[in-house]
Design a protein around this motif. Structure first.
Motif, mmCIF file in Angstrom:
data_model
loop_
_atom_site.group_PDB
_atom_site.id
_atom_site.type_symbol
_atom_site.label_atom_id
_atom_site.label_comp_id
_atom_site.label_asym_id
_atom_site.label_seq_id
_atom_site.Cartn_x
_atom_site.Cartn_y
_atom_site.Cartn_z
ATOM 1 N N GLN A 184 0.828 -1.203 0.000
ATOM 2 C CA GLN A 184 0.000 0.000 0.000
ATOM 3 C C GLN A 184 0.867 1.259 0.000
ATOM 4 O O GLN A 184 0.582 2.230 -0.715
ATOM 5 C CB GLN A 184 -0.926 0.009 1.215
ATOM 6 C CG GLN A 184 -1.913 1.167 1.216
ATOM 7 C CD GLN A 184 -2.768 1.191 -0.035
ATOM 8 O OE1 GLN A 184 -3.462 0.224 -0.347
ATOM 9 N NE2 GLN A 184 -2.730 2.298 -0.776
ATOM 10 N N ASP A 223 1.002 4.317 -2.778
ATOM 11 C CA ASP A 223 0.868 5.714 -2.356
ATOM 12 C C ASP A 223 2.033 6.569 -2.840
ATOM 13 O O ASP A 223 1.848 7.701 -3.292
ATOM 14 C CB ASP A 223 0.789 5.801 -0.829
ATOM 15 C CG ASP A 223 -0.509 5.225 -0.272
ATOM 16 O OD1 ASP A 223 -1.465 5.049 -1.058
ATOM 17 O OD2 ASP A 223 -0.552 4.946 0.939
ATOM 18 N N GLU A 245 -4.490 0.328 -4.777
ATOM 19 C CA GLU A 245 -4.686 1.653 -5.357
ATOM 20 C C GLU A 245 -4.110 2.721 -4.424
ATOM 21 O O GLU A 245 -4.149 2.574 -3.198
ATOM 22 C CB GLU A 245 -6.171 1.928 -5.576
ATOM 23 C CG GLU A 245 -6.859 0.976 -6.537
ATOM 24 C CD GLU A 245 -6.605 1.323 -7.992
ATOM 25 O OE1 GLU A 245 -5.945 2.352 -8.255
ATOM 26 O OE2 GLU A 245 -7.085 0.562 -8.875
ATOM 27 N N GLN A 305 -3.863 5.750 -1.970
ATOM 28 C CA GLN A 305 -4.872 6.223 -1.020
ATOM 29 C C GLN A 305 -4.530 7.581 -0.421
ATOM 30 O O GLN A 305 -5.257 8.065 0.451
ATOM 31 C CB GLN A 305 -5.060 5.193 0.104
ATOM 32 C CG GLN A 305 -5.668 3.886 -0.369
ATOM 33 C CD GLN A 305 -5.896 2.900 0.757
ATOM 34 O OE1 GLN A 305 -5.496 3.129 1.902
ATOM 35 N NE2 GLN A 305 -6.536 1.781 0.450
#
Length: 574
Positions: free
Chosen positions: A434, A438, A486, A488
């Motif tokens: 993640q 980002d 994706e 965030q």
């Protein structure tokens, strides 16, 4: 996995030897579905004889391969899977790790020098000094590579200059040189493999890192051509297993680990890219049938050549020395975690580095800087910073290094990447994935089966002429399920954090001189550290000036304090 009678008739299987930096594995795949059926793993010991040196025992590597193969076959039998269904074996390995051995006895003449080893820093400096304008990119137009500690040619030059056994074997025409795959296959001819032409040495990885760096520039490095391997494609039959449970099975595929991951991720189209998170971090982007020379610190490499009569496919590559190795450092050196899985929990507990930035330049910085003098640095610390923030900063460091590589690739290609495919052991860390999305501001796609490096080697082996149990036609390739991460956070926050990281990188530069200064007794002078040397000289000058101004200076050792005497002694030796 429970035994199943249906598994008896699985159809053709293909195996892969995955010999990495920290472990060896043997994996078996279903050639029709790409399903991983079984595997076994053995850890590899590393030794650190001196600061910056990293070595491995070639015999331990060979033994680990044999053990993994036998244990995996035992597991398959327990699963009621007939090992006679294994039709081919591929090999993938840690690249740039360098070995020299005696072609008459098969004995290694020195330990394997691991790819991230820094001992050749002075050799690199000497080679760069030979170039017009002291340009580390002097050979790049021929080889696609800068002159760096990373590559095998420089390690071989060091072995010839510093190991008597190697120098003598070269003079007497007994020396053979190769990377780990060459070592395994050559020495294995009397243990594991049978060869039609047993006195021939083949290098099975077709990439510029080794072949072009040596063959086009061998006069520059003063390396005799006779010790260099011959080149074969990535997918053809090289020989047959000689003994063990898989005797008679062809060895028919071989790719360096990052090229294998590119194939395993099925990045066969120009513009597709993958990033592998292992001990280091390696991002490859397929550039098609023509090599693209980088203007932004990347490597131009041959990605693969899937058959003797097939064209070579090229790639741009960015190499990061320390990725998963930073987890091992936090565990073994600092003791703030006991297992790698604890790192994710520790970092997730705070969800931020609280302004702490970590540049793990333990082996200098690779792409896009190629700066061996850089060293690790942790900055932005406050009284509030704790080990959880440091854990988060360590994960961010892996992501920031990948961002630097991706930025360079986008500039070289002129076409920004819209998503990044990822693989390797660290991808099991969901927080890391993640964070990567980002920081890149693009989706990160992780396949459900993360063993893409071994899968790529198996695909090359199964597709080889004379084996032909694995089709590489796009329409025949199995659908791979994946998970997408994706971004965030907003791009402004990402850019702010990245800019702070870049600032930290500049602080990490130029910490080490290229060659330590000896005091004559085999000890390194404190003046080999440039910042400390300037500090001591400055202290001396200030003391002298102060005594002169006060009218107290007499050039006599008798008036010097203990500290001043020590300083003068260091200066004398330095």
């Amino acid at each position: 996995m429970a035994a199943s009678s249906s598994r008896v008739t699985l159809g053709p299987l293909v195996a892969a030897i995955d010999q990495g930096t920290s472990s060896t594995r043997f994996l078996v795949f279903n050639a029709k579905t790409a399903e991983l059926l079984s595997h076994h793993q053995v850890e590899i010991n590393q030794s650190f004889p001196k600061e910056g040196w990293v070595e491995e025992d070639p015999k331990e590597i060979l033994q680990s391969v044999y053990e993994c193969m036998e244990r995996t076959c035992e597991k398959l039998t327990q699963l009621n899977i007939d090992i006679s269904n294994i039709k081919a074996i591929g090999v993938t390995n840690q690249r740039e790790t360098t070995l020299v051995w005696d072609k008459e006895t098969g004995e290694p003449l020195y330990n394997a020098i691991v790819w991230l080893d820094l001992r050749t820093q002075s050799t690199v400096e000497r080679l760069i000094n030979k170039t017009p304008g002291r340009n580390k990119n002097h050979l790049k137009h021929k080889t696609g590579l800068p002159i760096s500690t990373y590559f095998s040619a420089v390690k071989l030059r060091w072995l010839m200059d510093n190991v008597d056994e190697v120098a003598e074997a070269v003079l007497t025409h007994r020396a053979m040189f190769g990377t780990v795959d060459s070592w395994l296959i050559w020495v294995g001819r009397t243990h594991l493999f049978r060869w039609d032409k047993p006195n021939r040495l083949f290098i099975l990885n077709v990439y510029l890192h080794l072949f072009l760096f040596l063959t086009r520039s061998f006069r520059y490095f003063d390396i005799p051509m006779e010790i260099l391997p011959k080149v074969r494609s990535s997918s053809e039959i090289y020989g047959l297993m000689k003994s063990g449970s898989l005797s008679g099975i062809p060895i028919s595929g071989c790719l360096g680990d990052q090229s294998a991951a590119l194939v395993g991720q099925m990045c066969f189209q120009e513009g597709q890219a993958k990033n592998t998170y292992g001990t280091g971090c390696f991002l490859l982007r397929n550039t098609g049938a023509k090599p693209v020379m980088s203007d932004h610190g990347l490597i131009t490499t041959v990605a693969y050549k899937l058959g003797r009569d097939k064209p070579a496919c090229y790639a741009l590559e960015g190499s990061v020395a320390i990725a998963g190795a930073v987890v091992r450092w936090l565990k073994d050196n600092l003791g703030i975690i006991q297992t790698s899985t604890e790192l994710e929990k520790l970092a997730a507990s705070v969800g931020t580095s609280y302004g702490c930035y970590f540049v793990p330049a333990f082996s200098g910085l690779y792409a896009p800087y190629w700066e061996p003098s850089a060293r690790g640095i942790i900055c932005g610390l406050t009284q509030f910073t704790n080990k959880s923030h440091l854990a988060f900063a360590a994960l961010e460091a892996v992501c920031f290094q990948t961002r630097e590589i991706l930025d360079a690739m986008n500039q070289d290609s002129g076409i920004p990447l819209t998503q990044l495919q990822v693989d390797g052991g660290m991808t099991s860390n969901r927080l890391l994935m993640q964070l990567q999305a980002d920081i890149l501001c693009i989706p990160v796609v992780k396949p459900s089966m993360p063993e893409t490096t071994a899968l790529g080697a198996a695909m090359a082996a199964g597709a080889a002429e004379g084996v032909s149990v694995w089709s590489l036609c796009p329409e025949d390739l199995s659908e791979v399920t994946s998970e997408k991460f994706e971004p965030q956070i907003n791009p402004e926050e990402s850019e702010f954090r990245y800019a702070r990281w870049k600032k930290a990188v500049q602080r990490a530069m130029n910490w080490e001189t290229t060659e330590p200064i000896s005091n004559g007794n085999g000890e390194t002078s404190i003046f080999s550290s440039v910042p400390l040397g300037f500090y001591i000289l400055g202290s001396m000058l200030m003391l002298i000036g102060a005594k002169y101004i006060a009218g107290q200076w007499r050039f006599s050792v008798d008036v010097l304090t203990v500290h001043e005497r020590r300083t003068c002694t260091l200066y004398e030796h330095g």
